[in-house]
Design a protein around this motif. Structure first.
Motif, PDB file in Angstrom:
ATOM      1  N   ASP A 264       0.698  -1.282   0.027  1.00  0.00           N
ATOM      2  CA  ASP A 264      -0.127   0.146  -0.093  1.00  0.00           C
ATOM      3  C   ASP A 264       1.073   1.387  -0.135  1.00  0.00           C
ATOM      4  OD1 ASP A 264       0.981   0.153   2.680  1.00  0.00           O
ATOM      5  OD2 ASP A 264      -0.913  -0.225   3.628  1.00  0.00           O
ATOM      6  N   GLY A 265       2.265   1.176   0.196  1.00  0.00           N
ATOM      7  CA  GLY A 265       2.982   2.199   0.097  1.00  0.00           C
ATOM      8  C   GLY A 265       3.067   3.276   1.223  1.00  0.00           C
ATOM      9  N   THR A 266       2.452   2.914   2.321  1.00  0.00           N
ATOM     10  CA  THR A 266       2.433   3.707   3.527  1.00  0.00           C
ATOM     11  C   THR A 266       3.627   4.169   4.235  1.00  0.00           C
ATOM     12  OG1 THR A 266       1.902   1.832   5.007  1.00  0.00           O
ATOM     13  CG2 THR A 266      -0.019   2.984   4.138  1.00  0.00           C
ATOM     14  N   ASP A 267       4.661   3.132   4.102  1.00  0.00           N
ATOM     15  CA  ASP A 267       6.119   3.375   4.582  1.00  0.00           C
ATOM     16  C   ASP A 267       7.004   3.715   3.697  1.00  0.00           C
ATOM     17  OD1 ASP A 267       6.219   1.119   3.348  1.00  0.00           O
ATOM     18  OD2 ASP A 267       7.131   0.002   4.862  1.00  0.00           O
ATOM     19  N   ARG A 268       6.497   4.261   2.460  1.00  0.00           N
ATOM     20  CA  ARG A 268       7.468   4.521   1.255  1.00  0.00           C
ATOM     21  C   ARG A 268       8.438   5.786   1.741  1.00  0.00           C
ATOM     22  NH1 ARG A 268       7.608   3.798  -4.196  1.00  0.00           N
ATOM     23  NH2 ARG A 268       7.193   1.548  -3.506  1.00  0.00           N
ATOM     24  N   ARG A 269       7.766   6.663   2.448  1.00  0.00           N
ATOM     25  CA  ARG A 269       8.461   7.936   2.552  1.00  0.00           C
ATOM     26  C   ARG A 269       9.506   7.521   3.809  1.00  0.00           C
ATOM     27  NH1 ARG A 269       9.881  12.074   0.456  1.00  0.00           N
ATOM     28  NH2 ARG A 269      11.886  11.239   1.179  1.00  0.00           N
ATOM     29  N   LYS A 270       9.231   6.515   4.698  1.00  0.00           N
ATOM     30  CA  LYS A 270      10.261   6.412   5.729  1.00  0.00           C
ATOM     31  C   LYS A 270      11.453   5.532   4.854  1.00  0.00           C
ATOM     32  CE  LYS A 270       8.840   4.862   9.650  1.00  0.00           C
ATOM     33  NZ  LYS A 270       8.331   4.210  10.768  1.00  0.00           N
ATOM     34  N   MET A 271      10.942   4.694   4.066  1.00  0.00           N
ATOM     35  CA  MET A 271      11.939   3.717   3.348  1.00  0.00           C
ATOM     36  C   MET A 271      12.958   4.848   2.782  1.00  0.00           C
ATOM     37  SD  MET A 271      11.428   1.418   0.239  1.00  0.00           S
ATOM     38  CE  MET A 271      11.213   2.527  -0.808  1.00  0.00           C
ATOM     39  N   LEU A 272      12.298   5.981   1.947  1.00  0.00           N
ATOM     40  CA  LEU A 272      13.223   6.655   1.194  1.00  0.00           C
ATOM     41  C   LEU A 272      14.322   7.517   1.774  1.00  0.00           C
ATOM     42  CD1 LEU A 272      10.866   8.230  -1.654  1.00  0.00           C
ATOM     43  CD2 LEU A 272      12.650   6.596  -1.717  1.00  0.00           C
ATOM     44  N   ASP A 273      13.711   7.854   3.161  1.00  0.00           N
ATOM     45  CA  ASP A 273      14.552   8.676   4.163  1.00  0.00           C
ATOM     46  C   ASP A 273      15.689   7.629   4.658  1.00  0.00           C
ATOM     47  OD1 ASP A 273      13.007  10.922   4.063  1.00  0.00           O
ATOM     48  OD2 ASP A 273      11.724  10.550   5.884  1.00  0.00           O
ATOM     49  N   TYR A 274      15.357   6.513   4.876  1.00  0.00           N
ATOM     50  CA  TYR A 274      16.528   5.451   5.351  1.00  0.00           C
ATOM     51  C   TYR A 274      17.486   5.395   4.023  1.00  0.00           C
ATOM     52  CZ  TYR A 274      14.953   4.497  10.061  1.00  0.00           C
ATOM     53  OH  TYR A 274      14.485   4.337  11.249  1.00  0.00           O
ATOM     54  N   LEU A 275      16.688   5.104   3.227  1.00  0.00           N
ATOM     55  CA  LEU A 275      17.934   5.140   1.672  1.00  0.00           C
ATOM     56  C   LEU A 275      18.739   6.273   1.376  1.00  0.00           C
ATOM     57  CD1 LEU A 275      18.588   2.961  -0.532  1.00  0.00           C
ATOM     58  CD2 LEU A 275      16.623   4.328  -1.978  1.00  0.00           C
ATOM     59  N   ALA A 276      18.241   7.611   1.641  1.00  0.00           N
ATOM     60  CA  ALA A 276      18.992   8.541   1.337  1.00  0.00           C
ATOM     61  C   ALA A 276      20.183   8.686   2.505  1.00  0.00           C
ATOM     62  CB  ALA A 276      17.803   9.864   1.578  1.00  0.00           C
ATOM     63  N   LYS A 277      19.942   8.166   3.798  1.00  0.00           N
ATOM     64  CA  LYS A 277      20.915   8.432   4.696  1.00  0.00           C
ATOM     65  C   LYS A 277      21.990   7.368   4.000  1.00  0.00           C
ATOM     66  CE  LYS A 277      18.202   9.369   8.702  1.00  0.00           C
ATOM     67  NZ  LYS A 277      17.481   8.802  10.099  1.00  0.00           N
ATOM     68  N   LEU A 278      21.596   6.223   3.683  1.00  0.00           N
ATOM     69  CA  LEU A 278      22.633   5.226   3.134  1.00  0.00           C
ATOM     70  C   LEU A 278      23.548   5.722   2.079  1.00  0.00           C
ATOM     71  CD1 LEU A 278      20.665   1.848   3.083  1.00  0.00           C
ATOM     72  CD2 LEU A 278      22.600   2.778   4.763  1.00  0.00           C
ATOM     73  N   ASN A 279      22.730   6.595   1.230  1.00  0.00           N
ATOM     74  CA  ASN A 279      23.313   7.130  -0.005  1.00  0.00           C
ATOM     75  C   ASN A 279      24.227   8.095   0.319  1.00  0.00           C
ATOM     76  OD1 ASN A 279      22.688   5.564  -2.451  1.00  0.00           O
ATOM     77  ND2 ASN A 279      20.438   6.205  -2.366  1.00  0.00           N
ATOM     78  N   SER A 280      23.710   8.980   1.380  1.00  0.00           N
ATOM     79  CA  SER A 280      24.479  10.109   1.751  1.00  0.00           C
ATOM     80  C   SER A 280      26.037   9.484   2.508  1.00  0.00           C
ATOM     81  CB  SER A 280      23.920  10.941   2.633  1.00  0.00           C
ATOM     82  OG  SER A 280      24.750  11.812   3.193  1.00  0.00           O
ATOM     83  N   LEU A 281      25.894   8.350   3.044  1.00  0.00           N
ATOM     84  CA  LEU A 281      27.184   7.677   3.475  1.00  0.00           C
ATOM     85  C   LEU A 281      28.100   7.214   2.508  1.00  0.00           C
ATOM     86  CD1 LEU A 281      25.683   5.540   6.467  1.00  0.00           C
ATOM     87  CD2 LEU A 281      26.963   7.807   6.553  1.00  0.00           C
ATOM     88  N   GLN A 282      27.329   6.764   1.441  1.00  0.00           N
ATOM     89  CA  GLN A 282      28.041   6.107   0.389  1.00  0.00           C
ATOM     90  C   GLN A 282      28.743   7.534  -0.560  1.00  0.00           C
ATOM     91  OE1 GLN A 282      28.625   3.292  -0.196  1.00  0.00           O
ATOM     92  NE2 GLN A 282      28.622   2.761  -2.180  1.00  0.00           N
ATOM     93  N   ASN A 283      27.986   8.725  -0.467  1.00  0.00           N
ATOM     94  CA  ASN A 283      28.640   9.679  -1.160  1.00  0.00           C
ATOM     95  C   ASN A 283      29.519  10.415  -0.519  1.00  0.00           C
ATOM     96  OD1 ASN A 283      28.260  11.959  -3.304  1.00  0.00           O
ATOM     97  ND2 ASN A 283      27.756  12.984  -1.404  1.00  0.00           N
ATOM     98  N   ASP A 284      29.783  10.419   1.143  1.00  0.00           N
ATOM     99  CA  ASP A 284      30.680  10.844   1.700  1.00  0.00           C
ATOM    100  C   ASP A 284      31.825  10.125   1.490  1.00  0.00           C
ATOM    101  OD1 ASP A 284      29.171  12.729   2.692  1.00  0.00           O
ATOM    102  OD2 ASP A 284      28.591  11.539   4.767  1.00  0.00           O
ATOM    103  N   ALA A 285      31.883   8.804   1.154  1.00  0.00           N
ATOM    104  CA  ALA A 285      32.820   7.814   1.084  1.00  0.00           C
ATOM    105  C   ALA A 285      33.836   7.918  -0.155  1.00  0.00           C
ATOM    106  CB  ALA A 285      32.411   6.363   1.343  1.00  0.00           C
ATOM    107  N   TYR A 286      32.767   8.088  -1.423  1.00  0.00           N
ATOM    108  CA  TYR A 286      33.292   7.867  -2.644  1.00  0.00           C
ATOM    109  C   TYR A 286      33.030   9.237  -3.466  1.00  0.00           C
ATOM    110  CZ  TYR A 286      33.388   3.034  -1.733  1.00  0.00           C
ATOM    111  OH  TYR A 286      33.483   1.857  -0.959  1.00  0.00           O
ATOM    112  N   GLY A 287      32.190  10.321  -3.027  1.00  0.00           N
ATOM    113  CA  GLY A 287      32.088  11.485  -3.827  1.00  0.00           C
ATOM    114  C   GLY A 287      31.609  11.360  -5.373  1.00  0.00           C
ATOM    115  N   ASP A 288      30.878  10.340  -5.575  1.00  0.00           N
ATOM    116  CA  ASP A 288      30.417  10.102  -6.956  1.00  0.00           C
ATOM    117  C   ASP A 288      29.105  10.817  -7.054  1.00  0.00           C
ATOM    118  OD1 ASP A 288      29.563   9.164  -9.570  1.00  0.00           O
ATOM    119  OD2 ASP A 288      29.835   6.848  -8.900  1.00  0.00           O
ATOM    120  N   PRO A 289      29.109  11.687  -8.002  1.00  0.00           N
ATOM    121  CA  PRO A 289      28.097  12.628  -8.424  1.00  0.00           C
ATOM    122  C   PRO A 289      26.690  11.762  -8.695  1.00  0.00           C
ATOM    123  CG  PRO A 289      29.807  13.031 -10.185  1.00  0.00           C
ATOM    124  CD  PRO A 289      30.398  12.044  -9.137  1.00  0.00           C
TER     125      PRO A 289
END
Length: 503
Positions: A264-289
């Protein structure tokens, strides 16, 4: 386990050296060209040079950001705010539609003089011909409107709007086969890998709607002909968020946008927020645009789950609009329905809408093939112009109609009084534009009596692209992106703006 690993590492000089080298490479990758970017930043306003990229971006990314801000977009007052490009894939026959050549009727079947052909390149389909019999159009032509523009009997609806159109009858291209010719028009290069026009506009000017892509592609359903490839609306070497998004007819206009079955997509926003945190850590590590580009795309997809169903629903259109575009406009995925969809997308401030319509490749049976194609497209083309005008949108919306090349005056294969085929012809063909400061009721350029050579005011593909960008306030020589050590642009190292087309 970790303790044992630390002991091994402390006793292994080779491993320590590898880690040092890795750290060095990682540092150099993340700060590649960093000193150059900082030096450039010292010459510019720092906040404009680096924007919101932050210190974790790679040097090349920072340099491109600095270059982009240094470009000072827009470079001049734009005339166009949005564009719809009606691409007619296959090469429409200018001789049977717009480029009226009455003298040819007296030359039926005669061999096209060598003085006209001038040794021009032929396709493999015509290369073994020893005779090139002249095939006059069997269509009746008349002049319409105050502009007295010539239009064939195949396009009665276009005939009604000629005073809104700017015809370019002197188009030229370098490519003679479909794939490189379409790629050339859409990306500025005959070879794959370059960004498309829509991607360049997205990169240079950004979006006017946060809930829809800047660049959307629609393809007429059920049409055969030369294949189309997603690279024609791709981002090439530009960041991924600038690629075009294809909207399809049917239940799922955008692939993989709908929620999976039983979710039903009710937790989609929460999932994207966590995914953004993971991607942010990845970006900090590698700096890939591209990591940031992916994060941007995830967020856009989330917003599109609400915006796409709304904008692709044509049920709220009144009957008189469907009547304007024609009965086919009630059938999603047809050319008429896509023209109507394009208007809705433009209303939502989508900057670039690209329509592709296949089936214009009439090597045999040209009269019948062109007739059928005009029946599918003529009313919708005219309706789109009328619809935009009645809504006050035509004045800042650029509309373009045309294919990748034209067709030959000589017949490919057997010629009869009422039937002929036409081969590809890159050296003289017709396109038209409308709206956004383009001269209405105007014809630019001229071909010879055979519609084979341009005799006045040639317009090359790169000139067309430079002119398009100019209408959006962009100097085509200054819209650049550095890739593999070179600064690229849509028009490569060519092109000039055809200012005679402007009001």
């Amino acid at each position: 386990m970790c303790h044992n690993h630390d002991i091994i590492r402390s006793n292994n000089k080779d491993l320590q050296e590898v880690e040092k080298q890795w750290d060095r490479r990682n540092f150099l990758t993340k700060t590649s060209l960093g000193l150059g970017a900082l030096a450039l930043g010292s010459l510019l306003k720092t906040e404009k040079a680096f924007g919101s990229l932050g210190a974790d971006s790679s040097g090349t990314d920072l340099l491109n950001s600095a270059l982009k801000n240094r470009m000072g977009l827009p470079h001049h007052l734009p005339r166009a705010k949005r564009i719809v490009y009606l691409f007619q894939s296959g090469g429409p026959s200018q001789l049977d539609m717009f480029d009226y050549k009455p003298k040819l009727r007296e030359m039926f079947g005669q061999d096209l003089p060598e003085s006209v052909r001038q040794g021009q390149r032929l396709t493999a389909m015509s290369a073994d011909q020893t005779v090139f019999p002249i095939a006059p159009s069997i269509m009746d032509f008349k002049q319409y409107g105050e502009s007295r523009a010539w239009v064939s009997e195949l396009m009665p609806y276009t005939a009604e709007i000629v005073d809104e159109l700017c015809f370019i009858k002197s188009m030229q291209t370098d490519a003679i086969n479909h794939d490189p010719a379409i790629t050339f028009f859409q990306t500025g290069s005959q070879l794959p890998g370059r960004p498309s026009i829509g991607a360049w506009l997205s990169y240079g000017l950004g979006s006017d709607n946060d809930n829809l892509p800047t660049f959307i592609t629609l393809i007429t359903k059920g049409m055969g002909g030369q294949p189309l490839y997603s690279r024609l609306w791709g981002n090439g070497f530009l960041p991924t968020e600038h690629q075009g998004v294809q909207f399809r007819s049917g239940k799922d206009p955008v692939l993989y946008l709908s929620n999976p079955e039983n979710y039903d997509g009710t937790d989609r926003r929460k999932m994207l927020d966590y995914l953004a945190k993971l991607n942010s850590l990845q970006n900090d590590a590698y700096g890939d645009p591209e990591i940031k580009a992916r994060m941007t795309q995830y967020e856009m997809a989330f917003r599109m789950q609400t915006s796409v169903p709304e904008v692709t629903d044509l049920s709220d259109e009144p009957d008189y609009i469907f009547d304007l575009y024609g009965e086919d406009s009630r059938d999603p995925g047809t050319y008429a329905a896509n023209c109507l969809m394009a208007r809705k997308l433009l209303e939502k401030d989508v900057k670039f809408v690209q329509l592709y319509h296949q089936g214009w490749d009439q090597h045999i049976g040209c009269p019948g093939g062109v007739t059928a194609q005009c029946k599918r497209t003529d009313q919708a083309n005219a309706a789109l112009i009328k619809d935009l005008k009645q809504r006050g949108m035509l004045e800042d919306t650029l509309v373009i109609w045309g294919g990748e090349f034209g067709r030959t005056v000589y017949s490919q294969g057997q010629l009869t009084p009422d039937n002929y085929g036409r081969d590809h012809h890159p050296k003289a063909f017709t396109m038209w534009m409308a709206g956004a400061g383009v001269k209405p009721g105007f014809t630019y350029g001229e071909t010879d009596d055979f519609s084979y050579n341009v005799v006045r005011d040639p317009v090359h593909v790169h000139d067309f692209q430079a002119t398009l960008l100019h209408l959006f306030g962009i100097d085509h020589e200054r819209l650049v992106f550095k890739h593999q050590g070179r600064r690229f642009r849509l028009t490569d190292v060519h092109g000039h703006v055809v200012k005679d087309l402007f009001t």
